[in-house]
Design a protein around this motif. Structure first.
Motif, PDB file in Angstrom:
ATOM      1  N   ALA A   1       6.485   8.147  34.658  1.00 59.39           N
ATOM      2  CA  ALA A   1       6.692   8.656  36.016  1.00 59.39           C
ATOM      3  C   ALA A   1       5.402   8.585  36.833  1.00 59.39           C
ATOM      4  N   ARG A   2       4.282   8.914  36.232  1.00 57.11           N
ATOM      5  CA  ARG A   2       3.009   8.866  36.959  1.00 57.11           C
ATOM      6  C   ARG A   2       2.705   7.448  37.438  1.00 57.11           C
ATOM      7  N   LYS A   3       2.922   6.490  36.558  1.00 56.75           N
ATOM      8  CA  LYS A   3       2.663   5.093  36.926  1.00 56.75           C
ATOM      9  C   LYS A   3       3.606   4.637  38.041  1.00 56.75           C
ATOM     10  N   ALA A   4       4.855   5.050  37.946  1.00 59.05           N
ATOM     11  CA  ALA A   4       5.833   4.656  38.962  1.00 59.05           C
ATOM     12  C   ALA A   4       5.478   5.239  40.325  1.00 59.05           C
ATOM     13  N   ILE A   5       5.084   6.500  40.356  1.00 60.40           N
ATOM     14  CA  ILE A   5       4.743   7.155  41.621  1.00 60.40           C
ATOM     15  C   ILE A   5       3.442   6.589  42.179  1.00 60.40           C
ATOM     16  N   ALA A   6       2.483   6.326  41.313  1.00 61.61           N
ATOM     17  CA  ALA A   6       1.212   5.747  41.767  1.00 61.61           C
ATOM     18  C   ALA A   6       1.436   4.372  42.396  1.00 61.61           C
ATOM     19  N   GLY A   7       2.417   3.630  41.888  1.00 62.12           N
ATOM     20  CA  GLY A   7       2.689   2.294  42.400  1.00 62.12           C
ATOM     21  C   GLY A   7       3.896   2.209  43.298  1.00 62.12           C
ATOM     22  N   ARG A   8       4.326   3.333  43.845  1.00 63.70           N
ATOM     23  CA  ARG A   8       5.525   3.362  44.696  1.00 63.70           C
ATOM     24  C   ARG A   8       5.346   2.456  45.903  1.00 63.70           C
ATOM     25  N   PRO A   9       6.421   1.870  46.378  1.00 67.81           N
ATOM     26  CA  PRO A   9       6.330   0.987  47.546  1.00 67.81           C
ATOM     27  C   PRO A   9       6.037   1.780  48.815  1.00 67.81           C
ATOM     28  N   GLU A  10       5.424   1.120  49.770  1.00 65.14           N
ATOM     29  CA  GLU A  10       5.109   1.767  51.039  1.00 65.14           C
ATOM     30  C   GLU A  10       6.396   2.068  51.794  1.00 65.14           C
ATOM     31  N   THR A  11       6.432   3.231  52.417  1.00 62.00           N
ATOM     32  CA  THR A  11       7.621   3.644  53.152  1.00 62.00           C
ATOM     33  C   THR A  11       7.202   4.478  54.351  1.00 62.00           C
ATOM     34  N   SER A  12       8.076   4.596  55.325  1.00 61.85           N
ATOM     35  CA  SER A  12       7.769   5.384  56.515  1.00 61.85           C
ATOM     36  C   SER A  12       8.152   6.853  56.355  1.00 61.85           C
ATOM     37  N   VAL A  13       8.824   7.189  55.265  1.00 60.89           N
ATOM     38  CA  VAL A  13       9.276   8.561  55.065  1.00 60.89           C
ATOM     39  C   VAL A  13       8.094   9.446  54.667  1.00 60.89           C
ATOM     40  N   TYR A  14       8.184  10.723  55.012  1.00 55.05           N
ATOM     41  CA  TYR A  14       7.152  11.688  54.628  1.00 55.05           C
ATOM     42  C   TYR A  14       7.221  11.891  53.117  1.00 55.05           C
ATOM     43  N   GLU A  15       6.106  11.677  52.431  1.00 56.46           N
ATOM     44  CA  GLU A  15       6.080  11.693  50.975  1.00 56.46           C
ATOM     45  C   GLU A  15       5.447  12.961  50.425  1.00 56.46           C
ATOM     46  N   ILE A  16       6.140  13.556  49.473  1.00 59.42           N
ATOM     47  CA  ILE A  16       5.635  14.722  48.749  1.00 59.42           C
ATOM     48  C   ILE A  16       5.717  14.405  47.264  1.00 59.42           C
ATOM     49  N   VAL A  17       4.707  14.782  46.508  1.00 60.18           N
ATOM     50  CA  VAL A  17       4.770  14.672  45.055  1.00 60.18           C
ATOM     51  C   VAL A  17       4.738  16.078  44.470  1.00 60.18           C
ATOM     52  N   ARG A  18       5.745  16.398  43.646  1.00 55.76           N
ATOM     53  CA  ARG A  18       5.699  17.685  42.945  1.00 55.76           C
ATOM     54  C   ARG A  18       4.974  17.481  41.619  1.00 55.76           C
ATOM     55  N   VAL A  19       3.843  18.162  41.469  1.00 56.14           N
ATOM     56  CA  VAL A  19       3.077  18.091  40.231  1.00 56.14           C
ATOM     57  C   VAL A  19       3.426  19.281  39.350  1.00 56.14           C
ATOM     58  N   ASN A  20       3.136  19.132  38.072  1.00 58.49           N
ATOM     59  CA  ASN A  20       3.406  20.201  37.123  1.00 58.49           C
ATOM     60  C   ASN A  20       2.492  21.393  37.364  1.00 58.49           C
TER      61      ASN A  20
ATOM     62  N   PRO B   1      13.634  11.794  40.807  1.00 56.06           N
ATOM     63  CA  PRO B   1      12.862  11.813  39.556  1.00 56.06           C
ATOM     64  C   PRO B   1      11.789  10.724  39.550  1.00 56.06           C
ATOM     65  N   GLY B   2      10.585  11.095  39.160  1.00 57.86           N
ATOM     66  CA  GLY B   2       9.492  10.145  39.167  1.00 57.86           C
ATOM     67  C   GLY B   2       9.642   9.013  38.177  1.00 57.86           C
ATOM     68  N   ASN B   3      10.463   9.220  37.165  1.00 56.62           N
ATOM     69  CA  ASN B   3      10.677   8.169  36.160  1.00 56.62           C
ATOM     70  C   ASN B   3      11.860   7.261  36.505  1.00 56.62           C
ATOM     71  N   ARG B   4      12.360   7.367  37.736  1.00 56.34           N
ATOM     72  CA  ARG B   4      13.462   6.516  38.192  1.00 56.34           C
ATOM     73  C   ARG B   4      13.045   5.751  39.460  1.00 56.34           C
ATOM     74  N   PRO B   5      12.102   4.807  39.318  1.00 57.18           N
ATOM     75  CA  PRO B   5      11.643   4.064  40.500  1.00 57.18           C
ATOM     76  C   PRO B   5      12.758   3.272  41.182  1.00 57.18           C
ATOM     77  N   ASP B   6      13.842   3.000  40.446  1.00 55.64           N
ATOM     78  CA  ASP B   6      14.967   2.311  41.064  1.00 55.64           C
ATOM     79  C   ASP B   6      15.624   3.148  42.153  1.00 55.64           C
ATOM     80  N   ARG B   7      15.409   4.458  42.086  1.00 52.96           N
ATOM     81  CA  ARG B   7      15.996   5.357  43.079  1.00 52.96           C
ATOM     82  C   ARG B   7      15.059   5.608  44.269  1.00 52.96           C
ATOM     83  N   PHE B   8      13.815   5.182  44.175  1.00 49.77           N
ATOM     84  CA  PHE B   8      12.859   5.460  45.254  1.00 49.77           C
ATOM     85  C   PHE B   8      13.326   4.893  46.589  1.00 49.77           C
ATOM     86  N   PRO B   9      13.715   3.609  46.658  1.00 46.86           N
ATOM     87  CA  PRO B   9      14.172   3.064  47.951  1.00 46.86           C
ATOM     88  C   PRO B   9      15.420   3.771  48.477  1.00 46.86           C
TER      89      PRO B   9
END
Length: 272
Positions: free
Chosen positions: A46-65, A12-20
């Motif tokens: 959620a938009r702000k959290a995803i825009a500021g997500r930490p850098e990672t080596s995983v392949y990133e996908i964003v599901r938009v509405n 979930p984009g509104n749960r930045p604690d779960r991103f790592p």
């Protein structure tokens, strides 16, 4: 480099604690979600959290509405400065939905149309004509709701087969199957994934880290498949390619055997 996308994991984009945690889960891709997992009042967060997500080596996908939701433009604006590897477009129903994404993020962005409605299914020719499309994904739960069917294999067989067929005709990667609602039932998850694999899907969406291992297990090349492929190719080298254990062996069978070993090699399995 684009991964195989065997088990991309939603977070979930509104749960930045779960991103790592999602990035470290072992999934071959993480889908930062701005749609179903995020309530209307939380989409800005959620938009702000995803825009500021930490850098990672995983392949990133964003599901938009969906384009019809009224939220897509804001979603795309939020990720313009820090675009993901790919954008999953919810409830894709035509070429215009995808063109909105490329118009804002550029034609270099990779697209994964999520087919969740009957209208989306009948628009596959136009959807797959977009050069930015990597593969299709199936939103099976929403699709069943849209057509008024149960979320069962037989009811969704025609739709799943159409996604696989159209993907092949358009020379796209095999589509990604929809989610299994069970989180703790590894047997059910693997069985659903095996069903998807048997139809020609290349992976399955995951909604929880515990689903990743059963999905990977289903889509990996088994020891039995490797042994079968070796026997087939060995028989052809010996000139005994007519039959193997009572089964006819011809060129398509040998080509399938080669494909099995190639997939096993790509997954770094031992072929000794």
């Amino acid at each position: 480099m684009i991964p195989s996308l065997l088990a991309p994991l939603f977070v979930p984009g509104n749960r930045p604690d779960r991103f790592p945690k999602a990035a470290a889960s072992g999934a071959d891709a993480v889908i930062y979600d701005l749609e179903d997992a995020v309530g209307h009042n939380e989409k800005g967060i959620a938009r702000k959290a995803i825009a500021g997500r930490p850098e990672t080596s995983v392949y990133e996908i964003v599901r938009v509405n969906a384009a019809s939701s009224g939220f897509m433009d804001q979603d795309l604006q939020a990720i313009c400065a820090n675009p993901p590897s790919a954008v999953m477009v919810a409830k894709t129903e035509g070429a215009d939905d995808l063109e909105k994404v490329t118009a804002m993020l550029g034609s270099q962005i990779t697209l994964i149309p999520l087919i969740e409605t009957a209208r989306g299914l009948v628009s596959l020719t136009d959807v797959l004509a977009n050069d930015a499309v990597l593969c299709l994904a199936f939103g099976s739960i929403d699709f069943a709701l849209d057509i008024g069917s149960s979320h069962e294999r037989l009811a969704l067989l025609a739709a799943r087969s159409e996604l696989v067929l159209r993907s092949r005709l358009a020379n796209r990667q095999s589509p990604i199957d929809g989610v299994t609602v069970a989180i703790d039932d590894a047997v059910a998850i693997k069985d659903d994934a095996l069903h998807a694999k048997s139809l020609g899907f290349g992976g399955k969406l995951a909604v929880h880290p515990r689903q990743i291992a059963p999905i990977f297990s289903a889509f990996s090349v088994s020891d039995e498949e490797i042994a079968w492929a070796r026997r087939v190719l060995h028989s052809s080298q010996d000139g005994n390619s007519d039959k193997l254990y009572g089964q006819m062996i011809d060129r398509p069978v040998m080509e399938r055997a080669k494909s099995v070993l190639a997939k096993a090699s790509l997954s770094k399995r031992s072929l000794r």
